[in-house]
Scaffold this motif. Sequence first.
Motif, PDB file in Angstrom:
ATOM      1  N   GLU A 114       0.833  -1.193   0.000  1.00  0.00           N
ATOM      2  CA  GLU A 114       0.000   0.000   0.000  1.00  0.00           C
ATOM      3  C   GLU A 114       0.873   1.250   0.000  1.00  0.00           C
ATOM      4  O   GLU A 114       1.921   1.279   0.643  1.00  0.00           O
ATOM      5  CB  GLU A 114      -0.908   0.030   1.240  1.00  0.00           C
ATOM      6  CG  GLU A 114      -1.949  -1.075   1.267  1.00  0.00           C
ATOM      7  CD  GLU A 114      -2.811  -1.023   2.518  1.00  0.00           C
ATOM      8  OE1 GLU A 114      -2.427  -0.307   3.469  1.00  0.00           O
ATOM      9  OE2 GLU A 114      -3.844  -1.705   2.552  1.00  0.00           O
ATOM     10  N   TYR A 117      -3.384   3.693  -2.146  1.00  0.00           N
ATOM     11  CA  TYR A 117      -3.207   3.026  -3.436  1.00  0.00           C
ATOM     12  C   TYR A 117      -2.616   1.646  -3.195  1.00  0.00           C
ATOM     13  O   TYR A 117      -1.733   1.478  -2.340  1.00  0.00           O
ATOM     14  CB  TYR A 117      -2.263   3.823  -4.328  1.00  0.00           C
ATOM     15  CG  TYR A 117      -2.762   5.175  -4.770  1.00  0.00           C
ATOM     16  CD1 TYR A 117      -3.387   5.341  -6.012  1.00  0.00           C
ATOM     17  CD2 TYR A 117      -2.594   6.298  -3.963  1.00  0.00           C
ATOM     18  CE1 TYR A 117      -3.832   6.597  -6.430  1.00  0.00           C
ATOM     19  CE2 TYR A 117      -3.043   7.545  -4.372  1.00  0.00           C
ATOM     20  CZ  TYR A 117      -3.656   7.683  -5.597  1.00  0.00           C
ATOM     21  OH  TYR A 117      -4.092   8.917  -6.000  1.00  0.00           O
ATOM     22  N   ASP A 132       4.888  10.556   1.496  1.00  0.00           N
ATOM     23  CA  ASP A 132       4.201   9.298   1.191  1.00  0.00           C
ATOM     24  C   ASP A 132       4.646   8.210   2.168  1.00  0.00           C
ATOM     25  O   ASP A 132       5.790   8.204   2.649  1.00  0.00           O
ATOM     26  CB  ASP A 132       4.503   8.840  -0.238  1.00  0.00           C
ATOM     27  CG  ASP A 132       3.643   9.546  -1.268  1.00  0.00           C
ATOM     28  OD1 ASP A 132       2.759  10.333  -0.877  1.00  0.00           O
ATOM     29  OD2 ASP A 132       3.844   9.305  -2.477  1.00  0.00           O
ATOM     30  N   ILE A 166       0.283   5.202   0.939  1.00  0.00           N
ATOM     31  CA  ILE A 166      -0.658   6.133   1.568  1.00  0.00           C
ATOM     32  C   ILE A 166      -0.200   7.552   1.252  1.00  0.00           C
ATOM     33  O   ILE A 166       0.930   7.927   1.556  1.00  0.00           O
ATOM     34  CB  ILE A 166      -0.723   5.910   3.088  1.00  0.00           C
ATOM     35  CG1 ILE A 166      -1.083   4.446   3.390  1.00  0.00           C
ATOM     36  CG2 ILE A 166      -1.736   6.849   3.729  1.00  0.00           C
ATOM     37  CD1 ILE A 166      -0.918   4.058   4.830  1.00  0.00           C
ATOM     38  N   ARG A 167      -1.086   8.323   0.646  1.00  0.00           N
ATOM     39  CA  ARG A 167      -0.731   9.672   0.191  1.00  0.00           C
ATOM     40  C   ARG A 167      -1.831  10.651   0.594  1.00  0.00           C
ATOM     41  O   ARG A 167      -3.016  10.316   0.572  1.00  0.00           O
ATOM     42  CB  ARG A 167      -0.553   9.681  -1.327  1.00  0.00           C
ATOM     43  CG  ARG A 167      -0.355  11.067  -1.947  1.00  0.00           C
ATOM     44  CD  ARG A 167      -0.060  10.949  -3.425  1.00  0.00           C
ATOM     45  NE  ARG A 167       1.232  10.300  -3.659  1.00  0.00           N
ATOM     46  CZ  ARG A 167       1.707   9.993  -4.863  1.00  0.00           C
ATOM     47  NH1 ARG A 167       0.983  10.265  -5.940  1.00  0.00           N
ATOM     48  NH2 ARG A 167       2.877   9.415  -4.990  1.00  0.00           N
ATOM     49  N   GLU A 168      -1.416  11.862   0.950  1.00  0.00           N
ATOM     50  CA  GLU A 168      -2.390  12.906   1.261  1.00  0.00           C
ATOM     51  C   GLU A 168      -2.669  13.723   0.013  1.00  0.00           C
ATOM     52  O   GLU A 168      -1.761  14.291  -0.595  1.00  0.00           O
ATOM     53  CB  GLU A 168      -1.865  13.816   2.374  1.00  0.00           C
ATOM     54  CG  GLU A 168      -2.873  14.869   2.809  1.00  0.00           C
ATOM     55  CD  GLU A 168      -2.460  15.631   4.046  1.00  0.00           C
ATOM     56  OE1 GLU A 168      -2.641  16.857   4.065  1.00  0.00           O
ATOM     57  OE2 GLU A 168      -1.931  14.995   4.985  1.00  0.00           O
ATOM     58  N   GLU A 169      -3.954  13.771  -0.350  1.00  0.00           N
ATOM     59  CA  GLU A 169      -4.386  14.538  -1.516  1.00  0.00           C
ATOM     60  C   GLU A 169      -5.588  15.386  -1.133  1.00  0.00           C
ATOM     61  O   GLU A 169      -6.593  14.864  -0.655  1.00  0.00           O
ATOM     62  CB  GLU A 169      -4.746  13.607  -2.684  1.00  0.00           C
ATOM     63  CG  GLU A 169      -3.569  12.796  -3.213  1.00  0.00           C
ATOM     64  CD  GLU A 169      -3.959  11.885  -4.355  1.00  0.00           C
ATOM     65  OE1 GLU A 169      -5.177  11.684  -4.568  1.00  0.00           O
ATOM     66  OE2 GLU A 169      -3.062  11.363  -5.033  1.00  0.00           O
ATOM     67  N   GLU A 174      -6.873  14.933   2.341  1.00  0.00           N
ATOM     68  CA  GLU A 174      -7.447  13.631   2.661  1.00  0.00           C
ATOM     69  C   GLU A 174      -6.425  12.530   2.391  1.00  0.00           C
ATOM     70  O   GLU A 174      -5.639  12.631   1.445  1.00  0.00           O
ATOM     71  CB  GLU A 174      -8.709  13.369   1.835  1.00  0.00           C
ATOM     72  CG  GLU A 174      -9.863  14.310   2.138  1.00  0.00           C
ATOM     73  CD  GLU A 174     -11.108  13.959   1.337  1.00  0.00           C
ATOM     74  OE1 GLU A 174     -11.036  13.051   0.481  1.00  0.00           O
ATOM     75  OE2 GLU A 174     -12.152  14.605   1.560  1.00  0.00           O
ATOM     76  N   LYS A 175      -6.463  11.504   3.223  1.00  0.00           N
ATOM     77  CA  LYS A 175      -5.580  10.362   3.038  1.00  0.00           C
ATOM     78  C   LYS A 175      -6.171   9.415   1.998  1.00  0.00           C
ATOM     79  O   LYS A 175      -7.342   9.054   2.067  1.00  0.00           O
ATOM     80  CB  LYS A 175      -5.376   9.600   4.359  1.00  0.00           C
ATOM     81  CG  LYS A 175      -4.724  10.411   5.459  1.00  0.00           C
ATOM     82  CD  LYS A 175      -3.279  10.743   5.129  1.00  0.00           C
ATOM     83  CE  LYS A 175      -2.604  11.460   6.296  1.00  0.00           C
ATOM     84  NZ  LYS A 175      -1.221  11.859   5.985  1.00  0.00           N
ATOM     85  N   LYS A 176      -5.350   9.029   1.031  1.00  0.00           N
ATOM     86  CA  LYS A 176      -5.798   8.107  -0.008  1.00  0.00           C
ATOM     87  C   LYS A 176      -4.838   6.924  -0.057  1.00  0.00           C
ATOM     88  O   LYS A 176      -3.615   7.103   0.029  1.00  0.00           O
ATOM     89  CB  LYS A 176      -5.847   8.808  -1.361  1.00  0.00           C
ATOM     90  CG  LYS A 176      -6.484   7.972  -2.465  1.00  0.00           C
ATOM     91  CD  LYS A 176      -6.704   8.792  -3.720  1.00  0.00           C
ATOM     92  CE  LYS A 176      -7.382   7.963  -4.813  1.00  0.00           C
ATOM     93  NZ  LYS A 176      -7.625   8.753  -6.038  1.00  0.00           N
TER      94      LYS A 176
END
Length: 255
Positions: free
Chosen positions: A183, A195, A216, A185-188, A191-193
């Motif tokens: 996984e 992938y 990230d 985890i990225r802030e966009e 909000e945390k998203k």
Amino acid sequence: MQKVKKIVFITLLTILSSCVSKKDIIYFQNDQIEQNKVSNAYKTIFKPDDLLQITISALDLEAVKPFNLPSVAYATTTNSVVGTPQQQAYLIDNQGFIDFPLLGKLKIGGLTRLETIALLKDKLDPEYIKNPTINIKISNFTVTVLGDVKQPGTYTIPNERITVLEAIGLAKDLNISGIRNIEVIREENSEKKIYNLDLRSKNIFTSPVYYLQQNDIVYVKPNRSSSQDAAYNKNTGLFISIGSVLVALISVLTR
């Protein structure tokens, strides 16, 4: 005797079930690379909490001085400068603004490097500086690798460009028990998203998170066997060994 055979069978079954399949650990074994979707283009997008070093240069050295302020520390007793002065850094606040000399509040959160340079040039030229050259660097560009890897941690990236594979390399690769479906985890947009990337597939090279961005997080889950092992007492292995010896002795004695 039947009870002993049953115990031996269960023990062997447990050992075999803990083995990791070759198909579960080899990277890039599935799919074909879609070359038309592979891109080496990478752009940095500035975000809140980025700490920027912005250097302005031009032929007129006096004109650029107000925009290249030094950051210094003073001794409380003598009020003298302590250490070597460093260039002033600018922290992007949670609204995306920095406070820049003479220009005041500038919103650069969400902009790329080129967009930020264009904004600064538009503000500086020609009122303050003619034909300025602007260099911007993120001094706190980091990525974090967690989970079932050999060396988890947070890593500073000096050149602001790193792929997910290079980040795993910094962490000394996955352990054999790490699940290859990882996984990112990225802030966009605040909000945390999350992938998902399958390291067994060549499609990883076309993923939008193949190139990591600042802050990230790469997370590697342990497989089921490893998770179960973590729930056992640290002496469980010793007890299993002793039990195996006892089972073997009982088997010999009951023949």
